[in-house]
Design a protein around this motif. Structure first.
Motif, PDB file in Angstrom:
ATOM      1  N   THR A 511     -98.527 -15.060 -40.565  1.00 58.57           N
ATOM      2  CA  THR A 511     -97.504 -14.460 -41.741  1.00 58.57           C
ATOM      3  C   THR A 511     -97.153 -15.413 -42.414  1.00 58.57           C
ATOM      4  O   THR A 511     -96.788 -15.594 -43.736  1.00 58.57           O
ATOM      5  CB  THR A 511     -96.489 -13.749 -41.076  1.00 58.57           C
ATOM      6  N   SER A 512     -96.561 -16.521 -41.785  1.00 59.04           N
ATOM      7  CA  SER A 512     -95.958 -17.803 -42.439  1.00 59.04           C
ATOM      8  C   SER A 512     -96.938 -18.412 -43.388  1.00 59.04           C
ATOM      9  O   SER A 512     -96.582 -18.766 -44.415  1.00 59.04           O
ATOM     10  CB  SER A 512     -95.317 -18.685 -41.431  1.00 59.04           C
ATOM     11  N   VAL A 513     -98.137 -18.692 -42.664  1.00 59.00           N
ATOM     12  CA  VAL A 513     -99.228 -19.326 -43.634  1.00 59.00           C
ATOM     13  C   VAL A 513     -99.726 -18.591 -44.787  1.00 59.00           C
ATOM     14  O   VAL A 513     -99.736 -19.164 -45.879  1.00 59.00           O
ATOM     15  CB  VAL A 513    -100.402 -19.644 -42.770  1.00 59.00           C
ATOM     16  N   SER A 514     -99.726 -17.224 -44.561  1.00 59.10           N
ATOM     17  CA  SER A 514    -100.042 -16.403 -45.889  1.00 59.10           C
ATOM     18  C   SER A 514     -99.070 -16.392 -46.838  1.00 59.10           C
ATOM     19  O   SER A 514     -99.164 -16.399 -48.063  1.00 59.10           O
ATOM     20  CB  SER A 514    -100.154 -15.171 -45.082  1.00 59.10           C
ATOM     21  N   ALA A 515     -97.828 -16.360 -46.446  1.00 59.11           N
ATOM     22  CA  ALA A 515     -96.857 -16.479 -47.446  1.00 59.11           C
ATOM     23  C   ALA A 515     -96.593 -17.771 -48.271  1.00 59.11           C
ATOM     24  O   ALA A 515     -96.304 -17.659 -49.287  1.00 59.11           O
ATOM     25  CB  ALA A 515     -95.338 -16.073 -46.601  1.00 59.11           C
ATOM     26  N   ALA A 516     -96.859 -18.986 -47.499  1.00 61.34           N
ATOM     27  CA  ALA A 516     -96.698 -20.251 -48.145  1.00 61.34           C
ATOM     28  C   ALA A 516     -97.956 -20.517 -48.979  1.00 61.34           C
ATOM     29  O   ALA A 516     -97.876 -21.302 -49.669  1.00 61.34           O
ATOM     30  CB  ALA A 516     -96.967 -21.153 -46.885  1.00 61.34           C
ATOM     31  N   GLY A 517     -99.076 -19.581 -48.981  1.00 63.91           N
ATOM     32  CA  GLY A 517     -99.968 -19.755 -49.842  1.00 63.91           C
ATOM     33  C   GLY A 517    -100.011 -19.078 -51.055  1.00 63.91           C
ATOM     34  O   GLY A 517    -100.660 -19.036 -51.932  1.00 63.91           O
ATOM     35  N   THR A 518     -98.924 -18.174 -51.275  1.00 67.73           N
ATOM     36  CA  THR A 518     -98.720 -17.305 -52.466  1.00 67.73           C
ATOM     37  C   THR A 518     -98.210 -18.205 -53.702  1.00 67.73           C
ATOM     38  O   THR A 518     -97.441 -19.179 -53.756  1.00 67.73           O
ATOM     39  CB  THR A 518     -97.470 -16.226 -52.213  1.00 67.73           C
ATOM     40  N   ALA A 519     -99.185 -18.105 -54.657  1.00 64.45           N
ATOM     41  CA  ALA A 519     -98.985 -19.070 -56.050  1.00 64.45           C
ATOM     42  C   ALA A 519     -97.638 -18.314 -56.673  1.00 64.45           C
ATOM     43  O   ALA A 519     -96.971 -19.263 -57.175  1.00 64.45           O
ATOM     44  CB  ALA A 519    -100.325 -18.853 -56.817  1.00 64.45           C
ATOM     45  N   PHE A 520     -97.720 -16.971 -56.907  1.00 67.76           N
ATOM     46  CA  PHE A 520     -96.549 -16.750 -57.550  1.00 67.76           C
ATOM     47  C   PHE A 520     -96.253 -15.048 -57.232  1.00 67.76           C
ATOM     48  O   PHE A 520     -97.490 -14.463 -57.519  1.00 67.76           O
ATOM     49  CB  PHE A 520     -96.589 -16.731 -59.077  1.00 67.76           C
ATOM     50  N   SER A 521     -95.198 -14.581 -57.279  1.00 67.79           N
ATOM     51  CA  SER A 521     -94.909 -13.346 -57.156  1.00 67.79           C
ATOM     52  C   SER A 521     -93.406 -12.665 -57.546  1.00 67.79           C
ATOM     53  O   SER A 521     -92.527 -13.767 -57.215  1.00 67.79           O
ATOM     54  CB  SER A 521     -95.309 -12.716 -55.693  1.00 67.79           C
ATOM     55  N   VAL A 522     -93.314 -11.980 -57.832  1.00 65.70           N
ATOM     56  CA  VAL A 522     -91.962 -11.445 -58.452  1.00 65.70           C
ATOM     57  C   VAL A 522     -91.970  -9.886 -57.784  1.00 65.70           C
ATOM     58  O   VAL A 522     -92.945  -9.158 -58.282  1.00 65.70           O
ATOM     59  CB  VAL A 522     -91.567 -11.620 -60.035  1.00 65.70           C
ATOM     60  N   THR A 523     -90.881  -9.724 -57.052  1.00 65.22           N
ATOM     61  CA  THR A 523     -90.373  -8.454 -56.729  1.00 65.22           C
ATOM     62  C   THR A 523     -88.965  -7.893 -56.835  1.00 65.22           C
ATOM     63  O   THR A 523     -88.039  -8.674 -56.643  1.00 65.22           O
ATOM     64  CB  THR A 523     -90.650  -8.388 -55.031  1.00 65.22           C
ATOM     65  N   ALA A 524     -89.241  -6.612 -57.343  1.00 64.61           N
ATOM     66  CA  ALA A 524     -87.923  -5.960 -57.571  1.00 64.61           C
ATOM     67  C   ALA A 524     -87.602  -4.990 -56.406  1.00 64.61           C
ATOM     68  O   ALA A 524     -88.503  -4.180 -56.042  1.00 64.61           O
ATOM     69  CB  ALA A 524     -87.899  -5.199 -58.928  1.00 64.61           C
ATOM     70  N   LEU A 525     -86.643  -5.134 -55.571  1.00 63.18           N
ATOM     71  CA  LEU A 525     -86.601  -4.534 -54.152  1.00 63.18           C
ATOM     72  C   LEU A 525     -85.623  -3.346 -54.516  1.00 63.18           C
ATOM     73  O   LEU A 525     -84.926  -3.082 -55.402  1.00 63.18           O
ATOM     74  CB  LEU A 525     -85.662  -5.372 -53.291  1.00 63.18           C
ATOM     75  N   ASP A 526     -86.123  -2.307 -53.803  1.00 64.53           N
ATOM     76  CA  ASP A 526     -85.458  -0.780 -53.921  1.00 64.53           C
ATOM     77  C   ASP A 526     -84.174  -0.843 -53.137  1.00 64.53           C
ATOM     78  O   ASP A 526     -84.129  -0.804 -51.870  1.00 64.53           O
ATOM     79  CB  ASP A 526     -86.378  -0.009 -53.502  1.00 64.53           C
ATOM     80  N   VAL A 527     -83.061  -1.236 -53.799  1.00 56.08           N
ATOM     81  CA  VAL A 527     -81.963  -1.484 -53.160  1.00 56.08           C
ATOM     82  C   VAL A 527     -80.872  -0.171 -53.642  1.00 56.08           C
ATOM     83  O   VAL A 527     -79.626   0.066 -53.446  1.00 56.08           O
ATOM     84  CB  VAL A 527     -81.125  -2.760 -53.678  1.00 56.08           C
ATOM     85  N   GLY A 528     -81.390   0.678 -54.363  1.00 51.63           N
ATOM     86  CA  GLY A 528     -80.607   1.814 -54.514  1.00 51.63           C
ATOM     87  C   GLY A 528     -80.113   1.624 -55.910  1.00 51.63           C
ATOM     88  O   GLY A 528     -80.589   0.768 -56.861  1.00 51.63           O
ATOM     89  N   GLN A 529     -79.035   2.059 -56.329  1.00 51.52           N
ATOM     90  CA  GLN A 529     -78.214   1.488 -57.629  1.00 51.52           C
ATOM     91  C   GLN A 529     -77.628   0.385 -57.812  1.00 51.52           C
ATOM     92  O   GLN A 529     -76.645   0.141 -57.220  1.00 51.52           O
ATOM     93  CB  GLN A 529     -77.300   2.540 -57.996  1.00 51.52           C
ATOM     94  N   GLY A 530     -78.413  -0.743 -57.757  1.00 49.25           N
ATOM     95  CA  GLY A 530     -78.049  -2.082 -57.924  1.00 49.25           C
ATOM     96  C   GLY A 530     -79.223  -2.718 -58.262  1.00 49.25           C
ATOM     97  O   GLY A 530     -80.152  -2.156 -58.984  1.00 49.25           O
ATOM     98  N   ALA A 531     -79.296  -3.977 -57.849  1.00 49.74           N
ATOM     99  CA  ALA A 531     -80.096  -5.137 -58.329  1.00 49.74           C
ATOM    100  C   ALA A 531     -80.398  -6.365 -57.524  1.00 49.74           C
ATOM    101  O   ALA A 531     -79.568  -6.818 -56.686  1.00 49.74           O
ATOM    102  CB  ALA A 531     -80.014  -5.645 -59.766  1.00 49.74           C
ATOM    103  N   CYS A 532     -81.631  -6.324 -57.117  1.00 52.76           N
ATOM    104  CA  CYS A 532     -82.068  -7.816 -56.203  1.00 52.76           C
ATOM    105  C   CYS A 532     -83.541  -8.050 -56.745  1.00 52.76           C
ATOM    106  O   CYS A 532     -84.457  -7.203 -56.313  1.00 52.76           O
ATOM    107  CB  CYS A 532     -81.871  -7.432 -54.829  1.00 52.76           C
ATOM    108  N   THR A 533     -83.669  -9.197 -57.240  1.00 54.17           N
ATOM    109  CA  THR A 533     -85.246  -9.434 -57.499  1.00 54.17           C
ATOM    110  C   THR A 533     -85.437 -10.840 -56.849  1.00 54.17           C
ATOM    111  O   THR A 533     -84.536 -11.798 -56.774  1.00 54.17           O
ATOM    112  CB  THR A 533     -85.256  -9.716 -59.094  1.00 54.17           C
TER     113      THR A 533
END
Length: 759
Positions: A511-533
């Motif tokens: 998991t750690s190696v896979s995550a470290a190899g990510t070139a770029f990602s942007v994620t909008a999390l489902d937090v309900g009525q709010g925001a977290c990117t």
């Protein structure tokens, strides 16, 4: 007694089937089971009785579910959507909330079965104590939703309706029924604890002694630490607390034959003070069986007591089967009954050569705690993973470290309260409660300190949002099953234990190696009525905003997402402005993982309280604070992060930051809650490239995301971070603007987490 266990478990199985697999047709299922019982009489004699008992108990369970639904549930649900005048009796003290208050009451409406409701109180409301008779006119709704999402929480507690008064609620009198005495005593105990102990210790002791957890879970740092370390059960009144209570009584009552005489009423009172929660009712019934067995010259049979307790709870309310706390309580107890003694014998094997009796007793006493903790986890861990998506790796160690102090704090707490109520504020012994309170606070503070320390351990918990963790959990239980099947061959458990540990380490490394190899990602999390990117690039993490007013803890959602991907640190946290739906998840997020720096706009006077909140959290987390007064940019992994200083000044929304994240030719813009006027100022003062992804402003408000912004930036994709709300977000006007410009729209309330990746 095992025949009773067979009947009870079969009855409970039918109720669970009614709740989860057979939501209707209960009477048909009952008739089929009864017919099966009749046919069972044709079986060979050795199987006949048990098969008939099982099938008749199944029939009784299905019939009970059907009768409750037809004669109680459906008649109560007839009030859904109606507005009428009603009377009710409060079953507990009113609880203060952000908007006013709420109270659980028993509804009295002619022609409708008496049922519990949750009554919401807005603005100023009278002091309401348990037993107070209430009169009001209000609108009734089925208690099957919470923040716009379906929930079983209320039904499982026997609360089938919510009520929203049109006018003030009036207290017309007070019931003299003794049934409300435990709730009144619970309120008095709560007040006494508040008066005797420091704030955080008082919060902990109220949860420990009477199950009052509202303020505990308001302390997000402590609540998060309890969840991460698998010690939340110590503040959920259950069998452990009943055992503590009975042990305390045993110390005070030297003659054991008098223990049932005092124990039965004290136990009933304690269950009432804890609100007759399923977990404490289960423990109380099992304790009654334990004390009653010698009186009837019978041996206590824990499986029978466990099954009978569950059956009695489900008879009273079949919807209790949906209670997560009930499922966890019974599964943990079943694990203890099945595995604790076997594990203890296994742990004692290395000490088999020890001859000294005292040493062997000491060893057994020391090993019983870890054996019990692991045994309880045996059946409850899958349910915890299913309901909460969390697997606490440090739970056995954390429980071993604190349970002795929890026991001591409980016993001393009971003695302190007894002394406080007996001696009063004046008199020769008035010093005694304060002295005992000082002693009680010591183990209480140790528990709080230890839990927070264990929660900071890296990888204290892992999350099933990572598919590899789910696969590992399945693999672990397959190994356990294989070990059980091979027990006759005297299989050594060391090999499965080593295999499970090695496989877990492999999962974490992958998991750690896979995550470290990510070139770029942007994620909008489902937090309900709010925001977290979340922005991720080459092992670095930036988070923009973290808040929600939709019932979800945005910090918890963020922590689960990042730690499920092997992330253990946030490099920069950007808060666009100071509104609650953008910052109230920060406390949980900082409790979950370290943060290097927090970037935020310079606060105005109206932001001072929120700024002080953020500053205190940053100081405690040793995170740097960066106030953005002019445009700045920073390199983060393979992306360039640009923070644009506020361009407006009229309100907190207009004084917010804008964030542009660029990875090669992929540009993402976040404007926070800026209005159209501020958006146009932002475009006028700064040069922007054509962007690929726009995080739509202000959750899709019609006052943001203008046509000018869309035509100037020409986004291809748009994310709307939105949840259940009464503001009309996202506004039809905004959706139409986006459609006219040919922008593809993705909404968190429809899709959940939304991720875009670029190579």
């Amino acid at each position: 007694m095992r025949k009773l266990a067979t009947v009870a478990f079969s009855f409970c199985a039918a109720v669970f089937l009614s709740q989860y697999l057979i939501p209707s047709g209960h009477f048909i299922a009952a008739v089929c089971s009864a017919l099966g019982a009749a046919l069972a009489l044709l079986l060979p004699r050795r199987f006949r009785l048990r098969a008939a008992l099982i099938l008749m108990a199944l029939a009784a369970g299905f019939c009970t579910s059907g009768l409750h639904r037809h004669f109680h549930f459906e008649r109560v649900m007839a009030l859904d959507g109606q507005t009428l005048s009603a009377r009710a009796v409060a079953v507990e003290r009113a609880e203060e909330t952000d908007y006013g208050g709420r109270v659980v009451a028993k509804l009295h409406v002619p022609g409708v079965p008496k049922t519990k409701i949750r009554l919401y109180l807005y603005g100023e409301y009278p002091d309401i104590a348990a037993g107070d008779e209430l009169s009001f006119t209000g609108r009734f709704r089925a208690a099957d939703t919470l923040f716009g999402e379906e929930t079983d929480v209320f039904f499982s507690k026997g609360i089938f309706l919510t009520a929203y008064p049109d006018r003030d609620v009036t207290v017309t009198g007070a019931s003299r029924s003794i049934a409300y005495l435990p709730a009144r005593l619970s309120a008095a105990v709560s007040d006494k604890i508040t008066a005797l102990f420091p704030q955080e210790t008082a919060v902990f002791l109220r949860a420990l002694l009477i199950g009052e957890t509202a303020n505990l879970y308001g302390n997000k740092t402590l609540a998060e630490a309890l969840r991460l370390t698998g010690t939340a059960h110590i503040v959920s009144v259950s069998g452990m607390h009943v055992a503590f209570l009975m042990n305390t009584l045993a110390l005070l009552i030297r003659r054991r034959r008098y223990l049932p005489v005092v124990g039965f009423p004290v136990l009933l009172l304690f269950m009432g003070m804890a609100g007759f929660q399923p977990s404490v009712v289960r423990a109380g019934i099992m304790q009654v069986f334990l004390m009653a067995a010698p009186l009837f010259k019978r041996q206590n049979d824990p499986p029978t007591a466990l099954s009978a307790a569950l059956m009695l709870i489900l008879i009273q309310n079949p919807y209790s089967a949906r209670s997560v706390s009930l499922q966890l309580s019974f599964s943990a107890t079943a694990g203890l009954l099945l595995f604790s003694e076997r594990l203890l014998r296994f742990f004692e094997r290395p000490f088999a050569s020890v001859k000294n009796v005292l040493v062997r007793r000491a060893v057994r006493a020391a090993l019983s705690a870890p054996a019990s903790s692991i045994a309880a986890l045996g059946l409850s861990l899958p349910l915890t993973a299913l309901h909460f998506g969390t697997v606490s790796l440090i739970s056995p160690l954390a429980n071993l470290a604190v349970l002795w102090a929890v026991s001591l704090a409980f016993s001393l707490g009971v003695l302190t309260l007894v002394a406080a109520f007996i001696t009063g504020p004046v008199g020769a012994l008035s010093f005694l409660p304060a002295a005992l309170a000082f002693l009680t606070a010591l183990p209480g503070r140790f528990v709080l300190w230890a839990v927070k320390i264990f929660a900071r351990v890296p990888l204290a918990a892992v999350y099933t949002s990572n598919p590899l963790i789910t696969a590992w959990l399945v693999y672990l239980y397959l190994l356990i099953l294989l070990l059980i099947l091979m027990r006759k061959n005297k299989a050594r458990p060391v090999i499965p234990v080593c295999l499970s540990c090695i496989s877990l380490c492999a999962v974490l490394i992958i998991t750690s190696v896979s995550a470290a190899g990510t070139a770029f990602s942007v994620t909008a999390l489902d937090v309900g009525q709010g925001a977290c990117t979340v922005f991720e690039s080459e092992g670095r993490v930036a988070v923009v905003d973290c808040g929600s007013i939709g019932g979800k803890d945005a910090g918890d959602v963020l922590g689960r997402y990042l730690m499920g991907r092997g992330r253990t640190r946030i490099d920069i946290f950007v808060l666009t402005h100071y509104h609650e739906d953008h910052i109230n998840g920060l406390e949980t997020a900082l409790a979950r993982m370290p943060v290097s720096a927090i970037a935020l706009p310079q606060p105005a006077d109206e932001d001072s309280e929120a700024y002080a909140f953020v500053s205190s959290l940053a100081f405690a987390a040793k995170a740097d604070i960066i106030e953005i007064t002019h445009n700045v940019s920073a390199r983060l992994g393979g992306v360039e992060l640009q923070l644009f200083a506020p361009v407006g000044s009229d309100s907190s929304n207009e004084r917010g930051l804008a964030v542009l994240c660029s990875h090669g030719a992929f540009d993402t813009l976040i404007t926070g809650d800026m209005s159209i006027i501020s958006e146009e100022k932002l475009l006028y003062l700064n040069a922007f490239p054509d962007i690929e992804l726009l995080v739509v402003g202000h959750h899709g408000s019609k006052h943001s995301t203008s046509e000018t912004l869309l035509r100037t930036l020409d986004p291809e994709l748009a994310i709307i971070s939105v949840g259940y709300n009464s503001y009309g977000h996202p506004a039809p006007d905004v959706l139409q603007r986006l459609a006219r410009e040919g922008v593809s729209v993705y909404r968190t309330d429809e899709i959940g987490h939304i991720t875009f990746k670029a190579s």
